[in-house]
Design a protein around this motif. Structure first.
Motif, short mmCIF file in Angstrom:
data_model
loop_
_atom_site.label_atom_id
_atom_site.label_comp_id
_atom_site.label_asym_id
_atom_site.label_seq_id
_atom_site.Cartn_x
_atom_site.Cartn_y
_atom_site.Cartn_z
N SER A 45 9.18 -43.70 24.40
CA SER A 45 8.22 -42.64 24.66
C SER A 45 8.70 -41.79 25.84
CB SER A 45 6.85 -43.24 24.97
OG SER A 45 5.89 -42.23 25.12
N GLU A 53 9.68 -34.18 22.92
CA GLU A 53 9.67 -35.51 23.52
C GLU A 53 9.18 -36.51 22.49
OE1 GLU A 53 7.51 -36.01 27.14
OE2 GLU A 53 8.60 -34.40 28.16
N MET A 81 7.33 -39.51 20.97
CA MET A 81 6.05 -40.13 21.32
C MET A 81 5.94 -41.56 20.80
SD MET A 81 3.54 -36.90 20.63
CE MET A 81 2.05 -37.81 21.00
N SER A 82 6.05 -41.71 19.46
CA SER A 82 5.86 -43.03 18.87
C SER A 82 6.42 -43.07 17.46
CB SER A 82 4.37 -43.39 18.84
OG SER A 82 3.68 -42.49 17.98
N ARG A 90 6.61 -39.56 15.67
CA ARG A 90 5.81 -38.45 16.20
C ARG A 90 6.53 -37.90 17.42
NH1 ARG A 90 2.46 -41.95 14.19
NH2 ARG A 90 0.75 -41.31 12.84
N MET A 127 6.33 -34.62 20.35
CA MET A 127 5.62 -33.49 20.94
C MET A 127 6.64 -32.38 21.15
SD MET A 127 2.94 -31.98 22.16
CE MET A 127 1.70 -33.21 22.51
N ILE A 163 2.36 -31.44 17.95
CA ILE A 163 2.88 -32.75 17.53
C ILE A 163 3.46 -32.60 16.13
CG2 ILE A 163 2.31 -35.14 16.96
CD1 ILE A 163 0.11 -34.97 19.08
#
Length: 126
Positions: free
Chosen positions: A67, A79, A81-82, A89, A91, A111
């Motif tokens: 993350s 960036e 995320m998960s 995912r 961003m 997202i």
């Protein structure tokens, strides 16, 4: 050793030598053996795919994104995320696009969901 979606593997292809590929999925062939669907970017900037028995693959790397890691998605910065299964995912950062007659328009953070194997192809040396 077994491989999973998103893993980088090496495979010898006739006439091309040993190439690196990313595992994009799995399926069973008519004889019941497990085969891996492989993908990589070619020298023209498009994608090449290949299907091969998993027993013939040489595992190279299992990429891990944490993350906050800086990544690229379809040429856009973002960036990580998960990850949920085979979906990641990201961003996406604020970006600007130019439109004829309007000028620049700012696109706010968003997202994006992307196939994990494509995130690996774009962000690792394959």
């Amino acid at each position: 050793m077994t491989v999973a979606v998103g893993d980088i593997v090496a495979l010898s292809v006739a006439g091309s030598g040993q190439l690196r590929w990313v595992v994009s999925g799995f399926l069973s062939n008519p004889s019941g053996r497990r085969e891996a669907k492989l993908v990589r970017k070619n020298m023209y900037g498009t994608y090449s795919s290949y299907q091969r028995n998993t027993e013939g693959l040489i595992p190279i790397e299992t990429p891990v994104f944490n993350s906050g890691d800086k990544v690229w998605v379809d040429g856009n910065r973002g960036e990580y995320m998960s990850r949920d299964g085979d979906i990641a995912r990201v961003m996406l950062a604020v970006r600007r696009r130019q439109f004829t007659g309007v000028g620049f328009i700012e696109i706010r953070p968003a997202i994006a969901t992307v196939s994990y194997h494509l995130l690996v192809v774009e962000n690792r040396k394959v």
